[in-house]
Design an enzyme around this catalytic site. Structure first.
Site, PDB file in Angstrom:
ATOM      1  N   ALA A  45      39.112 -30.731   5.628  1.00 47.43           N
ATOM      2  CA  ALA A  45      38.662 -31.904   6.086  1.00 47.43           C
ATOM      3  C   ALA A  45      38.454 -31.467   7.590  1.00 47.43           C
ATOM      4  O   ALA A  45      38.809 -30.669   8.195  1.00 47.43           O
ATOM      5  CB  ALA A  45      39.689 -32.902   6.120  1.00 47.43           C
ATOM      6  N   GLN A  91      34.719 -31.632  -3.762  1.00 46.38           N
ATOM      7  CA  GLN A  91      36.252 -32.109  -3.988  1.00 46.38           C
ATOM      8  C   GLN A  91      36.107 -33.508  -3.508  1.00 46.38           C
ATOM      9  O   GLN A  91      35.825 -34.098  -2.538  1.00 46.38           O
ATOM     10  CB  GLN A  91      37.179 -31.408  -2.954  1.00 46.38           C
ATOM     11  CG  GLN A  91      38.576 -31.990  -2.869  1.00 46.38           C
ATOM     12  CD  GLN A  91      38.980 -32.904  -1.696  1.00 46.38           C
ATOM     13  OE1 GLN A  91      37.969 -33.066  -0.743  1.00 46.38           O
ATOM     14  NE2 GLN A  91      39.578 -34.023  -1.935  1.00 46.38           N
ATOM     15  N   TYR A  99      38.156 -36.974  -3.271  1.00 42.24           N
ATOM     16  CA  TYR A  99      39.199 -37.948  -3.150  1.00 42.24           C
ATOM     17  C   TYR A  99      38.842 -39.356  -3.820  1.00 42.24           C
ATOM     18  O   TYR A  99      38.106 -39.738  -3.536  1.00 42.24           O
ATOM     19  CB  TYR A  99      39.826 -38.164  -1.661  1.00 42.24           C
ATOM     20  CG  TYR A  99      40.684 -37.201  -1.163  1.00 42.24           C
ATOM     21  CD1 TYR A  99      41.822 -36.765  -1.507  1.00 42.24           C
ATOM     22  CD2 TYR A  99      40.278 -36.500   0.126  1.00 42.24           C
ATOM     23  CE1 TYR A  99      42.365 -35.655  -1.035  1.00 42.24           C
ATOM     24  CE2 TYR A  99      40.740 -35.353   0.679  1.00 42.24           C
ATOM     25  CZ  TYR A  99      42.019 -35.149   0.325  1.00 42.24           C
ATOM     26  OH  TYR A  99      42.592 -33.939   0.758  1.00 42.24           O
ATOM     27  N   LYS A 140      42.887 -30.859  -9.108  1.00 42.24           N
ATOM     28  CA  LYS A 140      43.452 -30.010  -7.967  1.00 42.24           C
ATOM     29  C   LYS A 140      44.595 -30.757  -7.695  1.00 42.24           C
ATOM     30  O   LYS A 140      44.813 -31.960  -7.266  1.00 42.24           O
ATOM     31  CB  LYS A 140      42.607 -29.690  -6.798  1.00 42.24           C
ATOM     32  CG  LYS A 140      43.187 -28.961  -5.707  1.00 42.24           C
ATOM     33  CD  LYS A 140      42.120 -28.707  -4.507  1.00 42.24           C
ATOM     34  CE  LYS A 140      42.451 -27.846  -3.400  1.00 42.24           C
ATOM     35  NZ  LYS A 140      43.777 -28.457  -2.578  1.00 42.24           N
ATOM     36  N   HIS A 189      48.819 -28.392  -2.120  1.00 47.59           N
ATOM     37  CA  HIS A 189      48.315 -28.858  -1.022  1.00 47.59           C
ATOM     38  C   HIS A 189      48.530 -28.426   0.303  1.00 47.59           C
ATOM     39  O   HIS A 189      48.356 -28.743   1.319  1.00 47.59           O
ATOM     40  CB  HIS A 189      48.207 -30.345  -0.801  1.00 47.59           C
ATOM     41  CG  HIS A 189      47.229 -31.031  -0.122  1.00 47.59           C
ATOM     42  ND1 HIS A 189      46.307 -31.995  -1.093  1.00 47.59           N
ATOM     43  CD2 HIS A 189      46.639 -31.384   0.995  1.00 47.59           C
ATOM     44  CE1 HIS A 189      45.538 -32.612  -0.309  1.00 47.59           C
ATOM     45  NE2 HIS A 189      45.491 -32.260   0.715  1.00 47.59           N
ATOM     46  N   ARG A 244      51.061 -29.409   2.608  1.00 47.01           N
ATOM     47  CA  ARG A 244      50.614 -30.390   3.552  1.00 47.01           C
ATOM     48  C   ARG A 244      51.345 -32.074   3.120  1.00 47.01           C
ATOM     49  O   ARG A 244      51.004 -33.014   4.065  1.00 47.01           O
ATOM     50  CB  ARG A 244      49.279 -30.634   3.874  1.00 47.01           C
ATOM     51  CG  ARG A 244      48.678 -29.333   4.783  1.00 47.01           C
ATOM     52  CD  ARG A 244      47.319 -29.202   4.789  1.00 47.01           C
ATOM     53  NE  ARG A 244      46.703 -30.310   5.697  1.00 47.01           N
ATOM     54  CZ  ARG A 244      46.720 -30.415   7.135  1.00 47.01           C
ATOM     55  NH1 ARG A 244      47.276 -29.291   7.618  1.00 47.01           N
ATOM     56  NH2 ARG A 244      46.105 -31.439   7.658  1.00 47.01           N
ATOM     57  N   ASP A 304      45.489 -21.945  -5.030  1.00 49.83           N
ATOM     58  CA  ASP A 304      45.489 -21.870  -3.517  1.00 49.83           C
ATOM     59  C   ASP A 304      46.901 -21.988  -2.839  1.00 49.83           C
ATOM     60  O   ASP A 304      47.832 -22.389  -3.718  1.00 49.83           O
ATOM     61  CB  ASP A 304      44.730 -22.942  -2.839  1.00 49.83           C
ATOM     62  CG  ASP A 304      45.011 -24.604  -3.009  1.00 49.83           C
ATOM     63  OD1 ASP A 304      46.197 -24.556  -3.220  1.00 49.83           O
ATOM     64  OD2 ASP A 304      44.252 -25.435  -2.606  1.00 49.83           O
ATOM     65  N   GLY A 305      47.046 -21.782  -1.729  1.00 50.85           N
ATOM     66  CA  GLY A 305      48.482 -21.748  -0.842  1.00 50.85           C
ATOM     67  C   GLY A 305      49.042 -20.372  -0.831  1.00 50.85           C
ATOM     68  O   GLY A 305      49.519 -19.794  -1.582  1.00 50.85           O
ATOM     69  N   ARG A 321      46.744 -14.677   2.242  1.00 47.24           N
ATOM     70  CA  ARG A 321      46.522 -13.967   3.471  1.00 47.24           C
ATOM     71  C   ARG A 321      46.046 -12.593   3.397  1.00 47.24           C
ATOM     72  O   ARG A 321      45.757 -12.061   4.440  1.00 47.24           O
ATOM     73  CB  ARG A 321      47.902 -13.932   4.318  1.00 47.24           C
ATOM     74  CG  ARG A 321      48.516 -15.484   4.652  1.00 47.24           C
ATOM     75  CD  ARG A 321      47.800 -16.275   5.387  1.00 47.24           C
ATOM     76  NE  ARG A 321      48.122 -17.558   5.744  1.00 47.24           N
ATOM     77  CZ  ARG A 321      47.835 -18.614   5.038  1.00 47.24           C
ATOM     78  NH1 ARG A 321      46.917 -18.842   3.942  1.00 47.24           N
ATOM     79  NH2 ARG A 321      48.531 -19.761   5.457  1.00 47.24           N
ATOM     80  N   ARG A 323      43.372 -22.264   5.241  1.00 46.60           N
ATOM     81  CA  ARG A 323      43.590 -21.930   6.498  1.00 46.60           C
ATOM     82  C   ARG A 323      42.932 -20.511   7.294  1.00 46.60           C
ATOM     83  O   ARG A 323      42.354 -20.564   8.391  1.00 46.60           O
ATOM     84  CB  ARG A 323      45.010 -22.147   7.154  1.00 46.60           C
ATOM     85  CG  ARG A 323      45.781 -23.341   6.972  1.00 46.60           C
ATOM     86  CD  ARG A 323      47.178 -23.249   7.508  1.00 46.60           C
ATOM     87  NE  ARG A 323      47.746 -24.641   7.063  1.00 46.60           N
ATOM     88  CZ  ARG A 323      48.475 -24.840   6.106  1.00 46.60           C
ATOM     89  NH1 ARG A 323      48.520 -24.183   4.979  1.00 46.60           N
ATOM     90  NH2 ARG A 323      48.816 -26.329   6.063  1.00 46.60           N
TER      91      ARG A 323
END
Length: 368
Positions: free
Chosen positions: A95, A143, A145, A240, A264, A267, A295-296, A299, A319
Site C-alpha cells: 500500500a 489485490q 480488500y 491471499k 500478511h 503485519r 509470501d513472507g 530475501r 519489503r
C-alpha cells in the site's frame, strides 16, 4: 539514518556500488526514508515475532545439492493462470507506495516491466489503477480488500477487468488492522496528499479503531462472499492470507483458482506460523496441480528455491522491492528483481535442478 537536522536523501539515479543483495537495499533505504515511512514499512504486529520468524524459518532449511545432474538448457519459465512468465518472482501488493518514492506505483511498474515480473497492485495504491495499467509491460494482478459490500467490491473488480488486469487477489486476513505497536510508537500518519486514490473517501478513513466486532467485522467477507466473487468475476480469483489447511480445502471447494499462503508479512496477527512452515501442509490439501503462491520472509534466491521445492508455484516479494524503490526508484526495483532471479538460477544450477518442474523436497535437508 535521517535525523531532524538531516532529512532523508532523495532517490539516486544509479545503483550504489555496494548494493549487491536484497539486504543491502534495506540498509540503503533507511537513508532515504523518514521515521514515519520506515515504521510503516518495517513494522509488524505486536512483538513482531512472526515478522522475524518469516525470515528465520528459511534459514532453518538447508539445501542438499545434487551437483552431477545435467542442467544444460535450464530455465525459470512457468505458466500461471494461462499466461507465460519468465520467472516465478512477482511483486506483492504494498500500500501507499508514494510514501517511499514520489512516483510510487508508477515507478514500481516500470521496474517490474523491465524484468518481466508480474506485479500485484494494492487496493490501497496511491496511483490510479488505469494509469498503472497503461504503464505496464508485464502482467498485472489486482489485490482486492473487501469494500464492505458486494456492490462496492464489484465496482473495483470491474475497473480492474476493464483496465486489463489478469488475476484478482482477494486478501482475507486483514479485515481489521493488526496491533502495530511500532507504528503507534512512531505516531505514524499518512502525509498530506497521499491516499488510496482508487477508493471512496469512507474507505480511506481506515479499518482501525474501537468496536471491532460491532462495527468493523460486520462488513468483513465470508465464505459465501468468496463463492459469489468467483461467480461474478471475469478473472481467476486467488485468496491471499490462507494458513489453515481446512481453509485451503474450503477455498478449493468455493471455486478459487489459486491461494497465496501468507501471514500478511507478520503485519496483522503476531505468533502465527511462518508462511514457509505451513506451505507443505497446504500443498498436501490442494494437490500437485493447484496454483499455490507464497509470501513472507523471502530475501534471497535460495529462499525462492526452497519455497518452490516445498510446493509453491511462484512467490511474492514485498519489503525488499520497496527498499529498492526508496533507494533508486524503477531502476532499483528492476535491479532487485535481477539479483533475486540470478540468485535463483545459480541455486538451481548448483543444486542440479534444470527447471522449476524439477524442484522438490529432495533438494532440501530438514524441511518443515
Amino acid at each position: 539514518m535521517p535525523s531532524a537536522d538531516q532529512p532523508p536523501l532523495p532517490p539516486v539515479d544509479r545503483i550504489p556500488s555496494d548494493v549487491v543483495a536484497a539486504d543491502d537495499y534495506r540498509q540503503a533505504a533507511r537513508r532515504h526514508l523518514n521515521d514515519n515511512a520506515w515504521a510503516y514499512l518495517q513494522g509488524g504486529a505486536a512483538d513482531e515475532l512472526t515478522l522475524d520468524d518469516n525470515v528465520e524459518a528459511f534459514r532453518q532449511i538447508s539445501l542438499l545439492p545434487q551437483p552431477l545432474n545435467d542442467v544444460r538448457g535450464g530455465h525459470t519459465r512457468l505458466k500461471l493462470f494461462g499466461r507465460d512468465y519468465a520467472h516465478p518472482i512477482l511483486l506483492a501488493p504494498v500500500a501507499y507506495q508514494r510514501l517511499f518514492h514520489p512516483a510510487g506505483e508508477m515507478a514500481t511498474v516500470l521496474g517490474a516491466g523491465a524484468m518481466q515480473a508480474g506485479m500485484v497492485v494494492s487496493s490501497l495504491a496511491t496511483c490510479r489503477l488505469e494509469e498503472i495499467a497503461a504503464q505496464a509491460e508485464a502482467p498485472l494482478w489486482f489485490q482486492l480488500y473487501w469494500q464492505g459490500s458486494r456492490a462496492a467490491s464489484l465496482e473495483l473488480v470491474r475497473r480492474a477487468e476493464a483496465a486489463g488486469y489478469s488475476v484478482l487477489v482477494l486478501t482475507v486476513d486483514a479485515a481489521v488492522f493488526g496491533v502495530r505497536n511500532r507504528e503507534q510508537r512512531a505516531g505514524f500518519a499518512l502525509p498530506a496528499g497521499i491516499a488510496a486514490v482508487n477508493l471512496a473517501a469512507a474507505a480511506n478513513a481506515g479499518l482501525s479503531g474501537a468496536n471491532v466486532f460491532d462495527r468493523l467485522m460486520t462488513t468483513a467477507p465470508h465464505w459465501d462472499d468468496v463463492a459469489w466473487l468467483v461467480e461474478h468475476s471475469r478473472l481467476p480469483v486467488v485468496l491471499k492470507g490462507i494458513l489453515h489447511p481446512q481453509d485451503a480445502r474450503r477455498a478449493v471447494e468455493a471455486g478459487v483458482q489459486g491461494i497465496v499462503v501468507s501471514n500478511h508479512g507478520g503485519r496483522t496477527l503476531d505468533t502465527t506460523p511462518a508462511s514457509i512452515d505451513i506451505l507443505p501442509a497446504i500443498k498436501t490439501v490442494v494437490g500437485a496441480d493447484f496454483p499455490l503462491l507464497l509470501d513472507g520472509g523471502i530475501r534471497r534466491g535460495s529462499d525462492i528455491f526452497k519455497a518452490l521445492a516445498l510446493g509453491a508455484s511462484a512467490v511474492l516479494v514485498g519489503r525488499p522491492y520497496v527498499h529498492a524503490l526508496a533507494t533508486a526508484g524503477a531502476l532499483g526495483v528492476a535491479h532487485l528483481l535481477r539479483l533475486l532471479r540470478e540468485e535463483l538460477e545459480i541455486t538451481m544450477a548448483l543444486c542440479g535442478a534444470r527447471d522449476l518442474a524439477a524442484l522438490d523436497a529432495q533438494f532440501l535437508l530438514n524441511p518443515p
